[in-house]
Write a protein that holds these residues in place. Structure first.
Motif, PDB file in Angstrom:
ATOM      1  N   THR A 149      -6.278  13.276 -18.718  1.00 20.93           N
ATOM      2  CA  THR A 149      -7.598  12.662 -18.511  1.00 20.93           C
ATOM      3  C   THR A 149      -8.574  13.107 -19.596  1.00 20.93           C
ATOM      4  O   THR A 149      -9.425  12.324 -20.035  1.00 20.93           O
ATOM      5  CB  THR A 149      -8.168  13.025 -17.128  1.00 20.93           C
ATOM      6  N   TYR A 284     -13.464   6.526  -7.684  1.00 18.82           N
ATOM      7  CA  TYR A 284     -13.179   7.870  -8.188  1.00 18.82           C
ATOM      8  C   TYR A 284     -11.677   8.141  -8.130  1.00 18.82           C
ATOM      9  O   TYR A 284     -10.982   7.689  -7.216  1.00 18.82           O
ATOM     10  CB  TYR A 284     -13.888   8.939  -7.349  1.00 18.82           C
ATOM     11  N   TYR A 285     -11.214   8.913  -9.105  1.00 18.71           N
ATOM     12  CA  TYR A 285      -9.841   9.418  -9.059  1.00 18.71           C
ATOM     13  C   TYR A 285      -9.839  10.842  -9.606  1.00 18.71           C
ATOM     14  O   TYR A 285     -10.134  11.067 -10.783  1.00 18.71           O
ATOM     15  CB  TYR A 285      -8.892   8.546  -9.878  1.00 18.71           C
ATOM     16  N   ASP A 286      -9.553  11.784  -8.733  1.00 15.32           N
ATOM     17  CA  ASP A 286      -9.480  13.190  -9.126  1.00 15.32           C
ATOM     18  C   ASP A 286      -8.038  13.499  -9.507  1.00 15.32           C
ATOM     19  O   ASP A 286      -7.158  13.571  -8.651  1.00 15.32           O
ATOM     20  CB  ASP A 286      -9.940  14.085  -7.968  1.00 15.32           C
ATOM     21  N   ALA A 287      -7.805  13.672 -10.806  1.00 20.18           N
ATOM     22  CA  ALA A 287      -6.438  13.846 -11.300  1.00 20.18           C
ATOM     23  C   ALA A 287      -5.955  15.290 -11.221  1.00 20.18           C
ATOM     24  O   ALA A 287      -4.769  15.548 -11.434  1.00 20.18           O
ATOM     25  CB  ALA A 287      -6.346  13.361 -12.749  1.00 20.18           C
ATOM     26  N   LYS A 291      -7.469  19.149  -6.733  1.00 18.71           N
ATOM     27  CA  LYS A 291      -8.645  18.329  -6.396  1.00 18.71           C
ATOM     28  C   LYS A 291      -9.942  19.136  -6.480  1.00 18.71           C
ATOM     29  O   LYS A 291     -10.780  19.115  -5.577  1.00 18.71           O
ATOM     30  CB  LYS A 291      -8.493  17.723  -4.992  1.00 18.71           C
ATOM     31  N   THR A 294     -13.376  17.311  -6.055  1.00 15.27           N
ATOM     32  CA  THR A 294     -13.572  16.603  -4.798  1.00 15.27           C
ATOM     33  C   THR A 294     -14.029  17.583  -3.729  1.00 15.27           C
ATOM     34  O   THR A 294     -13.670  18.761  -3.766  1.00 15.27           O
ATOM     35  CB  THR A 294     -12.258  15.930  -4.356  1.00 15.27           C
TER      36      THR A 294
END
Length: 764
Positions: A149, A284-287, A291, A294
């Motif tokens: 990311t 949203y995307y927490d890679a 997490k 988040t």
């Protein structure tokens, strides 16, 4: 598509056959190598001396000083050098006329040149990928998605810079002017977030338009639709500007039509950006593996119960020392502090109110001792040039009562169902509330009955509002203290024994009874316990006669004497204790105390004697040391006299229980009781004490026992999974070789490659 690819191929040939492109790549690789090897150096050294690393992946690439963070800060310097001649040389050499006279469309020319820049951006990312692959191979259990990311964010940032540079290059035939113009646009996009922050619609647009910090979320392992769309919109915006410029030069039209095209593209981009930044439309995307970007499961669960809408009213007293936190110019920054909560509850509204009222601002009162509130706010308004409305407190007094908050900065959380809560700032280095305090405040809006702690009074006990050293004000209700019960989601009230203990009291705190209880008072206490009420019973040496009538029916007795352990640094009646292994079964806080090697200070503590025939399951949480300490029976003045072990007086070196947890089932529910041989560990004096080389466990201890007493309801559990990437698969020798390769050999190889291609081109 073929014409675009041909133009791209031509541009790439010119790029990589020129020394400037290779020089940028080599310098970029060398600078990245310096940053990367410096960070790895520190981690290798820490590992060699036996220290555990914390999230080696994030430490290497993210944070304040990570590789990707530093690269982001100087990346903008390279792009103008790359793009300044992309269109300018066509104008200066006259070759632009050939392009205009060809069947190629303007957008094909622009797309072809921009695609070449995108490919060059991929080459720069490939340089970063070399360091990333090295990290993936050498960090144990590396967090690969976090690295990917970060690379994606830097790639998008480079592409956005390239689109801006391409447009500026199309405006002039002078390469230097093009480069300076590109840097000027970068400066504007960094500064624009400060423009119009006191105008609601304008601040949303200008804050969105700012490019500074846009890559931070990617580097931290988070992909949001807002940031992703931002880069795509900015790229499309400046490519469209370039196409319009090319068409305007190719087909002579009035400036009104051309200006209209620019305006239409700009307005469309801003509108798309405005709507993409609305919380209800964001994704949203927490890679990250754990997490980390988040909210914890506990916070998410609290928000899931918040069915009604809510508004956060921020009240800023402009005469308070914390007036700076939520000024209009910092509106968007302040709103972002609740962004993680808006992700799960996008309907949260934010409203800001500014007022003035005299408060205990020592600096201001010392500077203007003779001024009243009106005069003081008038002086500050002129000094700071405040242009927003500031009202006297009476303007808001009907809406909210702030006198109990001492007119300090505070947020008033108000649910549509009428429930309310206050969220404060604290008198510590962090100042702002963390997720723990924010979630605790939110929890007040979603549960019908908060855990109420009752403080027994009437017999000389420690008081919840006592501000002296032995008092419990700091621990119970000091609103500026982060760990106070009131800020962790508890309610509290004083309890007297002239009537039955109220049913809603979840935990009764009995701290050092100094006068005997009457039979009727003791009966009321026993009835509360018999019904399954939870309680904390804390005694002190010399109070056995008053404490034992309450504790002995539970199977715990306070023994005469004072526990001591003579030493060189502290008085003998100060014990520094570690929790027992059994304590970790009650709450995770005790495991943290053991892992962090913290110590619980007990000053003038009594020993406890525990029997197991009263129906309770007893767990000893803390004991005195088995060697060097004993229960002193004779000495009471530990300043003028010295404690000496006297076996003839019955004194012997042995561990004595000091904190015991009792548990049983009453009326189909678990009853929890804590009995302590010391009441000082909750006191104001002890909580504020800072002893040299003593990592105090008071706060963890308090959190742990209340977490157990409330059946894991409060304080809110903010645990996250441990970061597994805490070691490197590298030794001293292997790192020395790798360091030389990454720092020196890699840039040298790139230099040789560039020189080979350039010389070969020259020879042809």
């Amino acid at each position: 598509m073929k014409p675009i690819l041909k133009i791209t191929k031509t541009e790439l040939r010119q790029l990589f056959f020129s020394p400037i492109a290779w020089l940028i790549i080599v310098i970029f690789a060398f600078q990245t190598g310096l940053v990367f090897t410096s960070l790895y150096d520190g981690m290798v050294r820490r590992q060699l001396i036996g220290w555990k690393l914390w999230s080696a992946t994030f430490s290497t690439f993210g944070g304040m000083q990570g590789t990707f963070t530093i690269v982001q800060q100087y990346l903008f310097l390279y792009i103008p050098l790359l793009t300044m001649g992309l269109m300018s040389r066509e104008f200066s050499s006259g070759s632009i006329k050939l392009l205009y006279s060809s069947p190629l469309r303007s957008r094909q020319i622009v797309f072809g040149k921009y695609l070449a820049l995108v490919i060059y951006a991929l080459v720069l990312m490939a340089v970063l990928a070399v360091f990333s692959i090295f990290a993936i191979c050498t960090i144990h259990k590396v967090d690969v998605p976090l690295i990917l990311t970060g690379l994606l964010g830097l790639f998008l940032l480079t592409c956005a810079y390239a689109a801006i540079g391409l447009f500026m290059s199309s405006l002039t035939s002078y390469t230097v002017v093009s480069a300076m113009g590109t840097l000027a646009i970068f400066a504007v996009l960094n500064y624009v977030k400060t423009v119009g922050q006191d105008i609601e619609f304008v601040r949303d647009l200008t804050y969105w338009l700012a490019i500074s910090g846009r890559c931070d979320t990617f580097i931290s392992g988070m992909i949001t639709s807002e940031d992703l769309l931002y880069f795509l919109i900015v790229i499309c915006l400046f490519i469209s500007f370039t196409i319009i410029k090319m068409q305007a030069a190719r087909q002579k039209r009035s400036w009104v039509i051309n200006s209209g095209k620019y305006a239409a593209v700009l307005v469309t981009g801003l509108m798309l950006g405005y709507f993409s930044a609305q919380p209800k439309l964001m994704g949203y995307y927490d890679a990250t593996r754990t997490k980390t970007n988040t909210l914890t499961k506990s916070s998410q669960e609290v928000l899931s119960h918040l069915k009604d809408g809510m508004t956060i009213h921020t009240y800023t007293n402009m005469l308070d020392e914390n007036f700076w936190i939520a000024l209009p110019e910092s509106y968007k920054i302040d709103v972002d502090r609740f962004k993680q909560y808006q992700r799960f509850k996008p309907g949260i509204k934010m409203k800001y109110h500014y007022y003035y009222h005299l408060t205990d601002n020592k600096l201001l009162n010392k500077q203007y001792p003779t001024l009243n509130g009106d005069q003081m706010i008038d002086t500050l308004t002129k000094m700071y040039d405040w242009k927003f409305d500031i009202y006297p407190y009476k303007h808001y007094s009907k809406d909210v009562e702030l006198e109990a908050e001492k007119f300090h900065f505070v947020r008033h959380l108000k649910s549509d169902n009428g429930k309310e809560a206050f969220l404060r700032v604290y008198d510590d280095l962090q100042k702002l509330p963390s997720e723990t305090e924010i979630t605790a405040a939110f929890k007040r809006l979603v549960i019908d009955t908060l855990p109420t702690v009752g403080f027994l009074t009437g017999h000389g006990e420690r008081r919840s509002d006592g501000e002296e050293d032995r008092g419990y004000n700091m621990f119970a209700q000091e609103k500026s203290f982060r760990y106070a019960l009131i800020n962790q989601g508890f309610d509290f009230q004083d309890v007297t024994l002239d009537q039955e203990i109220p049913e809603h009291i979840r935990i009764l705190l009995v701290a050092e009874i100094r006068k005997p209880l009457t039979e009727e008072e003791l009966a009321r206490l026993n009835r509360y316990i018999a019904k399954g009420g939870n309680c904390i019973i804390a005694g002190e040496p010399g109070r056995e006669a008053f404490m034992n009538p309450l504790s002995e029916p539970l199977g715990v007795s306070f023994l005469p004497g004072t526990l001591v352990k003579p030493g060189k640094k502290f008085q003998p009646d100060l014990l520094l204790l570690s929790p027992t292994p059994q304590s970790t079964k009650l709450a995770f806080h005790f495991r943290n105390i053991r892992q962090n090697e913290q110590l619980l200070p007990l000053s003038t503590a009594s020993a406890l004697q525990v029997s197991t025939n009263k129906g309770f399951e007893a767990t000893t949480l803390f004991t005195s040391d088995s060697t060097g300490g004993w229960l002193e029976q004779q000495t009471t003045n530990f300043i003028d006299d010295s404690a000496r072990l006297d076996p003839q007086a019955g004194e012997q070196e042995k561990p004595w229980p000091t904190v015991v947890a009792l548990e049983r089932t009453v009326n189909n529910k678990q009853q929890h009781i804590i009995v302590m041989g010391d009441a000082d560990c909750f006191s104001n004096g002890e909580l504020m004490m800072n002893r040299k080389d003593v990592p105090a466990a008071n706060f963890n201890f308090i959190s742990g026992i209340f977490y157990w007493l409330t059946n894991e309801e409060l304080p809110v559990d903010m645990r996250r999974p441990n970061q597994p990437d805490r070691s490197l698969n590298l030794g001293k020798t292997s790192w020395a070789i790798s360091k030389a390769g990454l720092k020196w050999l890699f840039p040298v190889l790139l230099t040789c490659c560039g020189m080979f291609i350039w010389i070969r081109r020259k020879s042809r």
